[in-house]
Design a protein around this motif. Structure first.
Motif, PDB file in Angstrom:
ATOM      1  N   ALA A 107     -10.885   8.916 -31.982  1.00  0.00           N
ATOM      2  CA  ALA A 107     -10.952   7.940 -33.072  1.00  0.00           C
ATOM      3  C   ALA A 107     -10.359   6.605 -32.631  1.00  0.00           C
ATOM      4  O   ALA A 107     -10.787   5.546 -33.068  1.00  0.00           O
ATOM      5  CB  ALA A 107     -10.215   8.467 -34.302  1.00  0.00           C
ATOM      6  N   ALA A 150      -1.777  16.301 -40.818  1.00  0.00           N
ATOM      7  CA  ALA A 150      -3.206  16.195 -40.520  1.00  0.00           C
ATOM      8  C   ALA A 150      -3.805  14.984 -41.228  1.00  0.00           C
ATOM      9  O   ALA A 150      -4.614  14.254 -40.671  1.00  0.00           O
ATOM     10  CB  ALA A 150      -3.927  17.471 -40.928  1.00  0.00           C
ATOM     11  N   ALA A 197      -2.828  11.961 -39.408  1.00  0.00           N
ATOM     12  CA  ALA A 197      -3.513  11.824 -38.124  1.00  0.00           C
ATOM     13  C   ALA A 197      -4.941  11.348 -38.303  1.00  0.00           C
ATOM     14  O   ALA A 197      -5.457  10.598 -37.482  1.00  0.00           O
ATOM     15  CB  ALA A 197      -3.503  13.154 -37.369  1.00  0.00           C
ATOM     16  N   SER A 198      -5.582  11.760 -39.393  1.00  0.00           N
ATOM     17  CA  SER A 198      -6.993  11.383 -39.547  1.00  0.00           C
ATOM     18  C   SER A 198      -7.133  10.128 -40.390  1.00  0.00           C
ATOM     19  O   SER A 198      -7.997   9.310 -40.143  1.00  0.00           O
ATOM     20  CB  SER A 198      -7.778  12.527 -40.183  1.00  0.00           C
ATOM     21  OG  SER A 198      -7.292  12.763 -41.479  1.00  0.00           O
ATOM     22  N   SER A 245      -7.096  18.825 -32.247  1.00  0.00           N
ATOM     23  CA  SER A 245      -6.318  17.880 -33.033  1.00  0.00           C
ATOM     24  C   SER A 245      -6.013  16.623 -32.207  1.00  0.00           C
ATOM     25  O   SER A 245      -6.202  15.499 -32.673  1.00  0.00           O
ATOM     26  CB  SER A 245      -5.020  18.555 -33.483  1.00  0.00           C
ATOM     27  OG  SER A 245      -4.195  17.649 -34.129  1.00  0.00           O
ATOM     28  N   GLY A 305      -1.676  13.097 -33.693  1.00  0.00           N
ATOM     29  CA  GLY A 305      -2.491  14.263 -33.356  1.00  0.00           C
ATOM     30  C   GLY A 305      -1.642  15.374 -32.774  1.00  0.00           C
ATOM     31  O   GLY A 305      -1.840  16.550 -33.074  1.00  0.00           O
ATOM     32  N   ALA A 360      -9.288  14.666 -31.375  1.00  0.00           N
ATOM     33  CA  ALA A 360      -9.827  13.897 -32.507  1.00  0.00           C
ATOM     34  C   ALA A 360      -9.128  12.554 -32.615  1.00  0.00           C
ATOM     35  O   ALA A 360      -9.774  11.516 -32.803  1.00  0.00           O
ATOM     36  CB  ALA A 360      -9.673  14.686 -33.802  1.00  0.00           C
ATOM     37  N   VAL A 361      -7.806  12.554 -32.489  1.00  0.00           N
ATOM     38  CA  VAL A 361      -7.061  11.300 -32.595  1.00  0.00           C
ATOM     39  C   VAL A 361      -7.407  10.368 -31.436  1.00  0.00           C
ATOM     40  O   VAL A 361      -7.653   9.181 -31.622  1.00  0.00           O
ATOM     41  CB  VAL A 361      -5.549  11.582 -32.637  1.00  0.00           C
ATOM     42  CG1 VAL A 361      -4.767  10.302 -32.478  1.00  0.00           C
ATOM     43  CG2 VAL A 361      -5.186  12.253 -33.945  1.00  0.00           C
TER      44      VAL A 361
END
Lengths: 263, 374, 257
Positions: free
Chosen positions: A156, A256, A259-260, A149, A188, A152-153
């Motif tokens: 990105a 989530a 965050a995405s 998690s 994240g 990924a943040v």
């Protein structure tokens, strides 16, 4: 816009059917949990007696579950944040391999992991008898989710370039960490923590093997109730569990999405 | 840009790059041993295709990366090779801007000042001054994700300039913008760099940008420097085939030396047209019959009236580009030529420019090179 | 990393050795795959997991593609409902299946009131199938939706502009485009079904799937060596399936677990 039967209404019906399959049993369980006598059906009268009884029996279990979930989240943060940061900053084959390695406890069934833990450390009474033993299992199982998690943040955002930007303005490593890395990783971290807590509250496979009568968690208690108590109490217990896990799940999905998305 | 020009508070920095190579851990050699002097106060453009090593060179000078052992970076004679970027007092504008999404526009611009320990009221004044100079004062409290690309670019510039860096590094700052905006911002950056007087290094793969902004241009390819020179030198006296082709279009006609001209399938190009200055320095003039190659830019040829041209060919296609007309011509040399001519001609109605029509050209300036070189 | 080595790598290595320390030594591993009782449960588990995977991919895939392709009022709620069981542990899923198909379950009550006999299948393979399907659908659905959103809708439009009927679009565009996601989700679904202990624990009182067999060896017969060998075989199997899927798709398959 007209919707064709083939492209829209048929699949919609199918999807509704699937969701009915998923939701109906949950509703049944809620209903059974507040029904006086399930054999006679809800028409026979509704009551909160069962829920109250469950609460009386298992309040300490609920508390232990929450504490355990909190501790798992904290341990995951302490272990997972530095790891995610290192992986994000130095993407290499070695880093990939490490990511793979920590995923293993998720890929391999919890039962096997639990058995391995018991065989190696089970003789060590002070560890075997305490909640810490369960905590270790939960951390093994949830750590990858926290790492992924946060990772990924960070990926990105292109955290590497952001840090270079801060460095070009004179910021040293600590300052970059506090003013740029951590604030930007927050979505994240939040999503990861909520996910970890949700997973920990619901974890059964490992916990069942690792627990002792004194260190039961909610799902373990559930299994007990299903095996030995009347349907109404088992349902009431399920209701208590749902009341805990569903808000967590909703929060987790929101976090989530935050965050995405939004970037 | 706009507002009052920046006061010069810094004496400009001279930079020397000595024997800097860079080999990545995976064995890729991004930069071969490079030596380069950047003069105090000049804007140096690093130009080249992607993967030529220009960004690597910039990152070495910035302190974001370190050269292979033996290489040195000197700022005003002082060896800074071991210093990380945060201790080099440089300002940098990143291709992706690298604006901090957790801070407002003003906080982004103030970040470097805060680190310098500037007092809050002075800091506010400086931030306001910067935002006004970039004409983004109304955006001060905006979040970064509410800005357009051009606005982000301005914030990134303001943030880099605010702490009064000794050197400004710009890594393809306009690449992410659309063509119109790119042109407008190019002019503004040019004015800004002149007003600041700071030494600046500008990395780009766009030759128009490099020519417009650079006092000097460094053309790079395959990790090496192919040529260093003023934009005029780079364009009109390219040091090799790569530079000639990468910066603008270059026509080539192969032929043989014959008296005062070069004989090719389309006719004879008189050597006088080549002009004495274009002969490679120190090169002996080859004898008659020697194979040579003529080079010229598309705008160096003009369409001539019948009987007046040096060479004859056939039009294969012509395109109206608005400010000029581009004509493709065959049959002069072994490869097709590209010729550009101004004026209000519509190739769709003008029969002389229709495909298949005969055409005569006068070639005004033709650098001469022995075949196979340059 | 130290934590991971101490509490996972070392215990796992010990587990491998432990299995060989039993009465039969290294032959314990051989026993697990040759002895009819264990072998049967292995086969049963694999077959069940494969069936669940196929069923889940079809249901989850169809619904996922549909939900990612259409916007309509109530869509978000529907997605919310469909992903609700994501956090339910296996035991709860097992119990929910009992409520559906158990002795006092809904299906039984319905079939009885329709004049037939009480249909009870919660404690059979059917019940397990239903339970595994229940907790696999949300995961597959989410994976497929994410992949379908990323799939360029222009591909579909291009196929339509070339005159392709819906079935052709499904076969030529959607399925190939979603293949990595389908493989990934399928492998995950298979792996979780193989190791699903909670659901089996509540439902599989009469049938022996691998996790239950391990548990029974461990508690009832206290044959730790066999239990250890079986869990290693199980672990290797699930890991191998996931690794295989990953190398086939080249992406992080376990990410959506």
């Amino acid at each position: 816009m007209t919707r064709s039967v083939f492209r829209f209404w048929l699949p919609l019906g199918f999807t509704l059917l699937v969701s009915a399959f998923l939701i109906l049993p949950v509703l049944l369980s809620v209903l059974a949990g507040v029904t006086l006598n399930w054999q006679r059906g809800p028409a026979g009268g509704l009551t909160f007696r069962w829920v109250a009884e469950v609460w009386g029996l298992y309040a300490d279990t609920v508390l232990r579950t929450l504490l355990l979930a909190g501790a798992t989240a904290i341990a995951d943060l302490l272990l997972g944040l530095p790891l995610a940061y290192v992986l994000a900053r130095h993407p290499s084959r070695k880093a990939r391999l490490m990511e793979e390695l920590i995923m293993l406890p998720v890929a391999v069934p919890g039962l096997a992991t639990a058995l391995a833990l018991i065989i190696l450390y089970g003789g060590w009474q002070s560890l075997r008898g305490g909640s810490v033993f369960i905590l270790i299992g939960h951390v093994l199982f949830t750590l990858p989710f926290m790492v992924r998690s946060v990772l990924a943040v960070l990926a990105a955002l292109d955290i590497r370039t952001l840090e270079e930007g801060a460095a070009s303005l004179g910021a040293g490593p600590w300052r970059r960490l506090l003013t740029v890395v951590l604030p930007n990783a927050r979505p994240g971290i939040l999503a990861g923590a909520l996910m970890v807590v949700t997973l920990s509250v619901g974890e059964f496979n490992m916990t069942w093997m690792l627990h002792t009568p004194l260190t039961k968690t909610l799902p373990v208690g559930l299994a007990d109730a299903y095996a030995s108590m009347r349907l109404e109490i088992a349902s009431a217990y399920t209701v208590v569990f749902l009341l805990m896990i569903v808000p967590l799940l909703v929060l987790m999905q929101k976090a989530a999405a935050a965050a995405s998305g939004g970037r | 840009m706009g507002g009052q020009p920046e006061r010069r508070t810094q004496t400009p920095l001279a930079i020397r790059v000595e024997g800097c190579a860079r080999t990545f851990p995976d064995g890729v050699r991004a930069l071969d041993r490079v030596d380069l002097d950047i003069r105090a106060g000049e804007t140096l453009a690093l130009l080249g295709p992607s993967g030529c090593g220009k960004t690597t060179l910039l990152r070495l000078i910035a302190g974001l990366d370190h050269p292979d052992p033996g290489g040195r970076i000197l700022f005003d004679g002082e060896d800074v090779t071991a210093l990380p970027i945060e201790r080099r007092r440089v300002g940098m504008v990143f291709q992706s801007y690298a604006l901090f999404p957790n801070m407002s526009v003003a906080a982004n611009v103030a970040y470097g000042l805060k680190i310098q320990g500037m007092a809050p009221d002075m800091r506010r004044a400086r931030v306001t001054e910067m935002l006004e100079m970039m004409r983004i004062a109304p955006l001060a409290d905006r979040a970064i994700d509410q800005l357009s690309g051009g606005q982000r670019q301005r914030v990134a510039l303001a943030r880099a300039i605010a702490p009064r860096p000794r050197l400004l590094l710009l890594d393809e700052p306009l690449t992410a913008l659309d063509a119109k905006l790119r042109d407008a911002l190019r002019v503004e950056i040019d004015q800004l760099l002149r007003a600041l007087g700071t030494t600046a290094l500008y990395v780009t793969h766009d030759q128009a940008e490099a020519m417009a902004l650079g006092d000097r241009v460094v053309v790079m390819t395959h990790g090496r420097i192919a040529q260093i020179g003023t934009p005029y030198e780079i364009y009109h006296r390219p040091a090799g085939r790569f530079v000639a082709d990468f910066v603008g279009l270059m026509n080539r006609i192969r032929g043989t030396l014959s008296g005062d001209g070069v004989r090719c399938p389309g006719g004879i190009v008189p050597l006088a047209a080549a002009g004495p200055s274009h002969r490679p320095a120190g090169a002996r003039r080859p004898g008659d019959g020697a194979p040579v190659e003529i080079q010229f830019r598309p705008e160096d040829a003009v369409v001539a009236a019948p009987g007046q041209g040096h060479v004859r060919g056939t039009v294969t296609a012509s395109f109206f580009l608005g400010d000029r007309v581009r004509i493709l011509v065959e049959g002069v040399g072994t490869t097709p030529l590209t010729v550009e001519t101004g004026g209000r001609i519509d190739p769709l109605t003008d029969a002389t420019l229709a495909a298949g029509a005969p055409i005569e050209l006068r070639i005004q300036s033709a650098p001469l090179a022995p075949e196979g070189e340059a | 990393m130290t934590f991971f080595t101490a509490f996972w790598l070392l215990p796992m290595a010990r587990l491998a050795l432990f299995a060989a320390d039993g009465r039969e030594g290294w032959a314990a591993y051989l026993t697990v795959v040759t002895h009819p009782r264990y072998f049967e449960s292995l086969v049963a588990t694999v077959l069940l997991s494969a069936a669940v995977t196929a069923a889940t991919l079809v249901t989850g895939g169809l619904s996922g593609v549909f939900l990612s392709r259409h916007r309509f009022p109530g869509r978000r709620t529907l997605i919310g409902l469909l992903t609700l069981p994501l956090a339910f542990p296996g035991v709860v899923v097992g119990f929910l299946v009992i409520l559906l198909a158990g002795r006092q379950g809904l299906i039984g009550a319905l079939s009885q009131s329709l004049g037939g006999s009480r249909i009870v299948f919660a404690y059979s393979m059917g019940g397990l199938f239903l339970g595994y399907l229940y907790f696999s659908i949300p995961r597959v659905l989410l994976t497929v939706m994410a992949a379908a959103e990323k799939l360029d809708p222009a591909l579909e439009e291009a196929a339509r502009s070339l005159g392709a009927p819906p079935l052709r679009i499904l076969l030529d565009i959607l399925i190939p485009g979603l293949m990595p996601a389908l493989i990934g989700a399928g492998a995950l679904c298979f792996a979780t079904s193989m190791g699903a202990f909670g659901t089996a624990f509540t439902l599989a009182t009469r049938i022996s799937v691998l996790p239950m067999a391990i548990y029974t060896e461990f508690t009832l017969f206290a044959d730790m060596a066999i239990a250890a060998a079986m869990s290693l075989v199980l672990g290797l199997l699930t890991w191998a399936v996931l690794a295989l899927a990953r190398s086939a798709t080249g992406a992080g398959v376990a990410a959506a677990a």
